[in-house]
Design an enzyme around this catalytic site. Structure first.
Site, mmCIF file in Angstrom:
data_model
loop_
_atom_site.group_PDB
_atom_site.id
_atom_site.type_symbol
_atom_site.label_atom_id
_atom_site.label_comp_id
_atom_site.label_asym_id
_atom_site.label_seq_id
_atom_site.Cartn_x
_atom_site.Cartn_y
_atom_site.Cartn_z
ATOM 1 N N SER A 198 0.812 -1.214 0.000
ATOM 2 C CA SER A 198 0.000 0.000 0.000
ATOM 3 C C SER A 198 0.849 1.271 0.000
ATOM 4 C CB SER A 198 -0.930 0.001 1.218
ATOM 5 O OG SER A 198 -1.871 -1.054 1.137
ATOM 6 N N TRP A 205 3.142 -9.348 -6.611
ATOM 7 C CA TRP A 205 1.701 -9.437 -6.886
ATOM 8 C C TRP A 205 1.364 -9.010 -8.319
ATOM 9 C CZ3 TRP A 205 0.934 -12.117 -2.846
ATOM 10 C CH2 TRP A 205 1.477 -11.757 -1.610
ATOM 11 N N ARG A 227 -35.092 -25.529 -5.579
ATOM 12 C CA ARG A 227 -34.905 -26.391 -4.401
ATOM 13 C C ARG A 227 -36.155 -26.370 -3.526
ATOM 14 N NH1 ARG A 227 -32.041 -30.590 -1.951
ATOM 15 N NH2 ARG A 227 -31.491 -30.079 0.201
ATOM 16 N N GLN A 254 -24.484 -19.563 1.562
ATOM 17 C CA GLN A 254 -25.431 -19.882 2.622
ATOM 18 C C GLN A 254 -26.779 -20.334 2.049
ATOM 19 O OE1 GLN A 254 -24.420 -19.876 5.720
ATOM 20 N NE2 GLN A 254 -26.342 -20.479 6.677
ATOM 21 N N GLU A 260 -5.730 -3.077 -6.300
ATOM 22 C CA GLU A 260 -5.907 -1.660 -6.664
ATOM 23 C C GLU A 260 -6.099 -0.779 -5.434
ATOM 24 O OE1 GLU A 260 -4.993 -1.578 -9.448
ATOM 25 O OE2 GLU A 260 -6.268 -2.377 -11.017
#
Length: 379
Positions: free
Chosen positions: A132, A156, A267, A335, A362
Site C-alpha cells: 500500500s 503481486w 430447491r 449460505q 488496486e
C-alpha cells in the site's frame, strides 16, 4: 439488467457482444481453466479482436472511443461469466494508461497493438515490502548512457508470465514520490525473471508472481513522461483501475445472486421452493438491492470521469462499496445453497474465494477508506 440506461445504440450492441462472447467462450471454459491453473491467453486475444480490450481509449490510437460508463458495463458482463477474463481486461486497460496518457509520440505508436490485444500488459508498482505504501518503492532505474539499468523486485504482478510488456515504476531520483519514474519494458528483455506463481485462494487461472529485475537495460526512449512524474501517472491510472475492479465486483456479485436465486426457485423443502421462505427470500432481496446499489455508485463515478469532473474520491467509494458487496453477496449465496454451496459442484464457493481478492487489489479497502476520510477532513 433492468437498471441499465445506455447512452447510445452502439453501447447496447457492445453489451450484447460481450454477453454473446461471455456465454459462448468464457463461461463454458471457466471451471476447466481454473482446475488447470492455466491463463486463457487465446481467449483474451479473442476479446481484443472483438474490440473489447481498448474500449475507453480514442479510436485514433486503436481504441473503441467509448465512455467509461459503457466500458464498465462490458466489464461487469464479462465478470459475471468469468472473473479471470474481466480482471485480465481491467489489468490490461490499466497497463495501457501510462502510454496513452503520457507516452511520447514514438511510444504511442505501440497503442494499436496494445489495445487490439496482440500485446498483453502488466502493471509493476507493488513490491514485497511496500504494497500500500507505493511511494516507498525501492526498485531503482539508474541512467547509463542511452539506457536505464533496472534492479529490484516487484510483487503481486498479474500476467507476470504472460505479458508482452510491463509498466515498471522505479526510483530514478531521491526518496519519496518525486523520485519515481515509469518505464515501458518489453517482457523479453534480458534480466527479467518472473518467479514461481503464488498459491492463491482464488483466480487460479490468473497466476500472480513476483518479478525480479536484475540489471535490466531499458532504452532511455522507453521513459513514459518525464523523470519524477511516475508516481502521479500511477495514481491517475489507479483511479481508473479502481472503477474497473468495482465493475468486476458488481459482475461477480450479480453472478452469485443469479445462481442463488435460481437454486432457491428450484430447491424444495417442506413442500415449497425455499425462496418462498421469508428467511431466504429476504436474504436474496437484500443481495439484489446491494448489487443494484453497487452498480449505481460505480456508474455514477464513471459518469463524472466521462464529463471531466474530479472523480478520485467517488472511485474510492465505488471500489470500497462494490467489493464489500461482492464479498457479502457471494458469502450469502453459499449460505442459500447450504451444504451444496460448500462444494465445487456449484460455482458459488469459487465466487466467494474470488471476491476476497477484490477487496485487496488496486488499493486495499482500508486505503479507500483513508481516501474518503481525507476528503471529508478537507471539507
Amino acid at each position: 439488467m433492468t437498471d441499465r440506461i445506455l447512452p447510445t445504440e452502439e453501447a447496447g450492441d457492445l453489451l450484447d457482444l460481450a454477453t454473446e462472447i461471455g456465454d459462448r467462450e468464457l463461461a463454458p471454459r471457466a471451471a476447466e481453466y481454473e482446475a488447470r491453473r492455466e491463463f486463457p491467453r487465446e481467449l483474451i486475444r479473442t476479446l481484443g479482436r472483438a474490440g473489447l480490450l481498448g474500449l475507453p481509449y480514442p479510436e485514433e490510437v486503436g481504441g473503441g472511443g467509448q465512455p467509461y460508463e459503457v466500458y464498465l458495463q462490458v466489464l461487469e458482463i464479462l465478470a459475471s461469466r468469468w472473473l479471470v477474463a474481466a480482471e485480465a481486461v481491467s489489468v490490461h486497460t490499466l497497463s495501457c494508461y501510462p502510454v496513452a496518457s503520457s507516452g511520447s509520440e514514438q511510444l504511442r505508436k505501440l497503442l494499436p497493438d496494445m489495445l487490439g490485444g496482440e500485446l498483453l500488459g502488466a502493471y509493476c508498482l507493488s513490491e514485497p515490502q511496500g504494497g500500500s505504501d507505493a511511494a516507498s518503492l525501492t526498485t531503482k532505474a539508474v541512467r547509463d548512457g542511452d539506457a536505464y539499468v533496472v534492479d529490484g523486485t516487484k510483487a503481486w504482478i498479474t500476467h507476470a508470465h504472460d505479458a508482452d510488456f510491463f509498466n515498471v515504476f522505479a526510483r530514478t531520483g531521491g526518496p519519496g514520490a518525486g523520485g519515481i519514474s515509469c518505464l515501458l519494458v518489453d517482457a523479453n528483455t534480458p534480466g527479467i525473471v518472473p518467479q514461481a506463481p503464488e498459491r492463491t485462494m482464488g483466480l487460479h487461472a490468473s497466476p500472480i508472481s513476483q518479478i525480479a529485475f536484475d540489471g535490466v537495460r531499458v532504452p532511455a526512449d522507453r521513459l513514459v513522461g518525464d523523470e519524477g512524474t511516475g508516481f502521479g501517472i500511477a495514481l491517475r491510472a489507479l483511479d481508473s483501475g479502481r472503477l474497473g475492479i468495482a465493475a468486476c465486483a458488481v459482475g461477480l456479485a450479480q453472478a452469485a445472486l443469479d445462481y442463488a436465486a435460481g437454486y432457491a426457485r428450484e430447491r424444495e423443502q417442506f413442500g415449497s421452493p425455499i425462496i418462498e421462505f421469508q428467511g431466504l427470500g429476504f436474504m436474496l432481496a437484500d443481495m439484489a438491492t446491494q448489487v443494484s446499489a453497487a452498480r449505481a455508485l460505480t456508474l455514477s463515478a464513471a459518469r463524472l470521469r466521462d464529463h471531466g469532473r474530479p472523480y478520485s474520491v467517488e472511485a474510492a467509494k465505488a471500489k470500497l462499496f462494490a467489493t464489500d458487496v461482492a464479498m457479502k453477496v457471494t458469502t450469502d449465496a453459499v449460505q442459500v445453497l447450504g451444504g451444496y454451496g460448500y462444494v465445487a459442484d456449484h460455482p458459488v464457493e469459487r465466487y466467494m474465494r474470488e471476491a476476497k481478492v477484490l477487496q485487496i487489489v488496486e488499493g486495499t479497502n482500508q486505503i479507500q477508506r483513508m481516501v474518503v476520510a481525507r476528503s471529508l477532513a478537507k471539507g
